[in-house]
Design a protein around this motif. Structure first.
Motif, short mmCIF file in Angstrom:
data_model
loop_
_atom_site.label_atom_id
_atom_site.label_comp_id
_atom_site.label_asym_id
_atom_site.label_seq_id
_atom_site.Cartn_x
_atom_site.Cartn_y
_atom_site.Cartn_z
N SER A 55 82.15 13.43 10.48
CA SER A 55 82.87 13.32 9.26
C SER A 55 83.33 14.69 8.86
O SER A 55 83.87 14.80 7.75
CB SER A 55 81.92 12.75 8.24
N ILE B 148 84.35 6.47 8.32
CA ILE B 148 83.33 7.64 8.81
C ILE B 148 83.29 8.49 7.44
O ILE B 148 82.46 9.27 7.51
CB ILE B 148 83.77 8.40 9.82
N VAL C 175 83.42 6.54 14.87
CA VAL C 175 83.54 8.19 14.96
C VAL C 175 84.93 8.20 15.50
O VAL C 175 85.53 9.33 15.12
CB VAL C 175 82.52 8.43 15.71
#
Length: 122
Positions: free
Chosen positions: A52, A62, A119
């Motif tokens: 992040s 995220i 992610v």
């Protein structure tokens, strides 16, 4: 006088002949699951939340605190659940044992895959 029969509990579980016993291969499969999914969960716990850092869009999962928590704890939680499922499956009869261990693998690594998908949105 009747002849005495064999003792009921000579060694181990008397039903081992019916259930096939706990095979060495099944135990090795569960240990490999615990090691592999544990390593993946630890990687997710230590590395995935740092994805992040490059967030520019706050609408991505995220980029939120809940998203970071999900990618951090999701793989480890799934690894624990998958290992528990596979470990408990060792007590089942052989055809069901294999299915239970396979379910443990699916659950154990699905948390890592889900976190990797989250992610990869960055």
């Amino acid at each position: 006088m009747s002849e005495p029969g064999p003792p009921l509990f000579l060694a181990g579980n008397p039903r081992d002949n019916q259930t096939g016993g706990i095979g060495v291969g099944a135990v090795i499969a569960v240990v490999l699951l615990m090691l592999g999914s544990g390593a993946a969960g630890l990687f997710g716990l230590l590395i995935f939340p740092y994805a992040s850092d490059a967030c520019g869009n706050p609408d991505l999962l995220i980029c939120t605190g809940n998203g970071q928590l999900a990618v951090g704890l999701g793989p480890m939680s799934a690894a624990i659940a998958g290992s528990a499922i596979a470990g408990c499956s060792l007590a089942l009869r052989p055809p069901y044992r294999a299915a239970g261990i396979m379910l443990g693998y699916v659950v154990g690594f699905s948390g890592f895959v889900a976190a990797a998908i989250i992610v990869s949105q960055v």
